[in-house]
Write a protein that holds these residues in place. Structure first.
Motif, PDB file in Angstrom:
ATOM      1  N   THR A 186       2.232  -4.553   3.436  1.00 24.69           N
ATOM      2  CA  THR A 186       3.226  -3.576   3.865  1.00 24.69           C
ATOM      3  C   THR A 186       2.858  -2.212   3.317  1.00 24.69           C
ATOM      4  O   THR A 186       2.505  -2.091   2.142  1.00 24.69           O
ATOM      5  CB  THR A 186       4.634  -3.967   3.370  1.00 24.69           C
ATOM      6  OG1 THR A 186       5.005  -5.199   3.981  1.00 24.69           O
ATOM      7  CG2 THR A 186       5.666  -2.906   3.719  1.00 24.69           C
ATOM      8  N   GLN A 187       2.960  -1.211   4.195  1.00 24.60           N
ATOM      9  CA  GLN A 187       2.762   0.160   3.747  1.00 24.60           C
ATOM     10  C   GLN A 187       4.105   0.852   3.779  1.00 24.60           C
ATOM     11  O   GLN A 187       4.847   0.763   4.767  1.00 24.60           O
ATOM     12  CB  GLN A 187       1.761   0.904   4.624  1.00 24.60           C
ATOM     13  CG  GLN A 187       1.462   2.283   4.061  1.00 24.60           C
ATOM     14  CD  GLN A 187       0.430   3.036   4.846  1.00 24.60           C
ATOM     15  OE1 GLN A 187       0.267   2.816   6.037  1.00 24.60           O
ATOM     16  NE2 GLN A 187      -0.266   3.935   4.188  1.00 24.60           N
ATOM     17  N   LEU A 227      14.698  12.871   4.257  1.00 21.83           N
ATOM     18  CA  LEU A 227      16.136  13.027   4.138  1.00 21.83           C
ATOM     19  C   LEU A 227      16.600  13.593   5.470  1.00 21.83           C
ATOM     20  O   LEU A 227      16.173  14.674   5.882  1.00 21.83           O
ATOM     21  CB  LEU A 227      16.493  13.978   2.988  1.00 21.83           C
ATOM     22  CG  LEU A 227      17.965  14.298   2.813  1.00 21.83           C
ATOM     23  CD1 LEU A 227      18.752  13.022   2.511  1.00 21.83           C
ATOM     24  CD2 LEU A 227      18.155  15.312   1.705  1.00 21.83           C
ATOM     25  N   VAL A 228      17.442  12.856   6.154  1.00 22.13           N
ATOM     26  CA  VAL A 228      17.905  13.279   7.465  1.00 22.13           C
ATOM     27  C   VAL A 228      19.335  13.780   7.326  1.00 22.13           C
ATOM     28  O   VAL A 228      20.217  13.064   6.845  1.00 22.13           O
ATOM     29  CB  VAL A 228      17.844  12.103   8.481  1.00 22.13           C
ATOM     30  CG1 VAL A 228      18.367  12.544   9.827  1.00 22.13           C
ATOM     31  CG2 VAL A 228      16.430  11.576   8.580  1.00 22.13           C
ATOM     32  N   ILE A 246       0.878  -1.175   0.000  1.00 28.74           N
ATOM     33  CA  ILE A 246       0.000   0.000   0.000  1.00 28.74           C
ATOM     34  C   ILE A 246       0.915   1.225   0.000  1.00 28.74           C
ATOM     35  O   ILE A 246       1.888   1.278   0.768  1.00 28.74           O
ATOM     36  CB  ILE A 246      -0.913   0.016   1.247  1.00 28.74           C
ATOM     37  CG1 ILE A 246      -1.837  -1.202   1.235  1.00 28.74           C
ATOM     38  CG2 ILE A 246      -1.729   1.303   1.295  1.00 28.74           C
ATOM     39  CD1 ILE A 246      -2.705  -1.332   2.462  1.00 28.74           C
ATOM     40  N   PRO A 247       0.646   2.226  -0.836  1.00 28.03           N
ATOM     41  CA  PRO A 247       1.511   3.401  -0.881  1.00 28.03           C
ATOM     42  C   PRO A 247       1.475   4.223   0.408  1.00 28.03           C
ATOM     43  O   PRO A 247       0.547   4.109   1.205  1.00 28.03           O
ATOM     44  CB  PRO A 247       0.985   4.205  -2.067  1.00 28.03           C
ATOM     45  CG  PRO A 247      -0.388   3.700  -2.315  1.00 28.03           C
ATOM     46  CD  PRO A 247      -0.456   2.304  -1.781  1.00 28.03           C
ATOM     47  N   THR A 248       2.482   5.075   0.567  1.00 28.30           N
ATOM     48  CA  THR A 248       2.615   5.921   1.752  1.00 28.30           C
ATOM     49  C   THR A 248       1.370   6.738   2.034  1.00 28.30           C
ATOM     50  O   THR A 248       0.933   6.861   3.177  1.00 28.30           O
ATOM     51  CB  THR A 248       3.812   6.880   1.570  1.00 28.30           C
ATOM     52  OG1 THR A 248       4.967   6.111   1.296  1.00 28.30           O
ATOM     53  CG2 THR A 248       4.038   7.737   2.797  1.00 28.30           C
ATOM     54  N   GLU A 249       0.774   7.296   0.992  1.00 26.45           N
ATOM     55  CA  GLU A 249      -0.387   8.189   1.186  1.00 26.45           C
ATOM     56  C   GLU A 249      -1.645   7.453   1.617  1.00 26.45           C
ATOM     57  O   GLU A 249      -2.673   8.065   1.874  1.00 26.45           O
ATOM     58  CB  GLU A 249      -0.660   9.013  -0.073  1.00 26.45           C
ATOM     59  CG  GLU A 249      -0.926   8.209  -1.322  1.00 26.45           C
ATOM     60  CD  GLU A 249       0.336   7.816  -2.092  1.00 26.45           C
ATOM     61  OE1 GLU A 249       0.175   7.215  -3.166  1.00 26.45           O
ATOM     62  OE2 GLU A 249       1.457   8.087  -1.645  1.00 26.45           O
ATOM     63  N   THR A 263       5.128   8.140   9.238  1.00 27.87           N
ATOM     64  CA  THR A 263       6.347   7.755   9.948  1.00 27.87           C
ATOM     65  C   THR A 263       7.489   7.532   8.964  1.00 27.87           C
ATOM     66  O   THR A 263       7.292   7.479   7.753  1.00 27.87           O
ATOM     67  CB  THR A 263       6.137   6.466  10.766  1.00 27.87           C
ATOM     68  OG1 THR A 263       6.027   5.356   9.864  1.00 27.87           O
ATOM     69  CG2 THR A 263       4.899   6.552  11.645  1.00 27.87           C
ATOM     70  N   ASN A 264       8.688   7.395   9.506  1.00 30.86           N
ATOM     71  CA  ASN A 264       9.874   7.175   8.692  1.00 30.86           C
ATOM     72  C   ASN A 264      10.176   5.694   8.505  1.00 30.86           C
ATOM     73  O   ASN A 264      11.277   5.336   8.087  1.00 30.86           O
ATOM     74  CB  ASN A 264      11.082   7.860   9.331  1.00 30.86           C
ATOM     75  CG  ASN A 264      10.884   9.365   9.441  1.00 30.86           C
ATOM     76  OD1 ASN A 264      10.103   9.949   8.697  1.00 30.86           O
ATOM     77  ND2 ASN A 264      11.576   9.992  10.363  1.00 30.86           N
TER      78      ASN A 264
END
Length: 128
Positions: free
Chosen positions: A113-114, A120-121, A38-41, A91-92
């Motif tokens: 899984t999402q 960028l840290v 599943i995509p991040t959004e 979340t990261n």
């Protein structure tokens, strides 16, 4: 006449006492993927499966309930599908849920899984 009546009674008793055919519960999931993504959004994925008896679907991890839902959560025997719906992942880290489809003693598990939020840290190094 008494013999015929006795014969009919015995025949009816024998038919009535015939054991019912036992159904061996089965669940067959129709996906070629080891893990559904599943995509991040956020969004949803469909899981198609067959069950030969009534079934239920649930999340294996209690923590997944915070971001993931299943609909419907139960149904009748036959060809079925469920929808797994995920909220946006802020979340990261990737997050994973295991969907368990149970049909009496038969079980099938599907991993969803999402993807993580892209970040960028940057860290500063100081030299003394």
């Amino acid at each position: 006449m008494k013999r015929i009546a006795l014969f009919i009674a015995i025949a009816i008793a024998a038919i009535a006492c015939k054991p019912e055919e036992q159904i061996v519960p089965e669940v067959t999931v129709h996906t070629d993927e080891a893990t559904l993504v599943i995509p991040t959004e956020g969004g949803d994925v469909q899981i198609a499966f067959d069950a030969n008896v009534e079934w239920t679907a649930s999340l294996k991890e209690a923590t997944a309930a915070d971001w993931c839902t299943i609909t419907p959560s139960n149904g009748a025997a036959g060809a079925n599908s469920i929808k797994v719906i995920a909220l946006e992942n802020k979340t990261n880290d990737n997050r994973t849920a295991t969907i368990v489809i149970t049909a009496q003693t038969a079980k099938a598990e599907v991993t969803v899984t999402q993807l993580q939020k892209d970040v960028l840290v940057l860290t500063a190094e100081k030299e003394y």
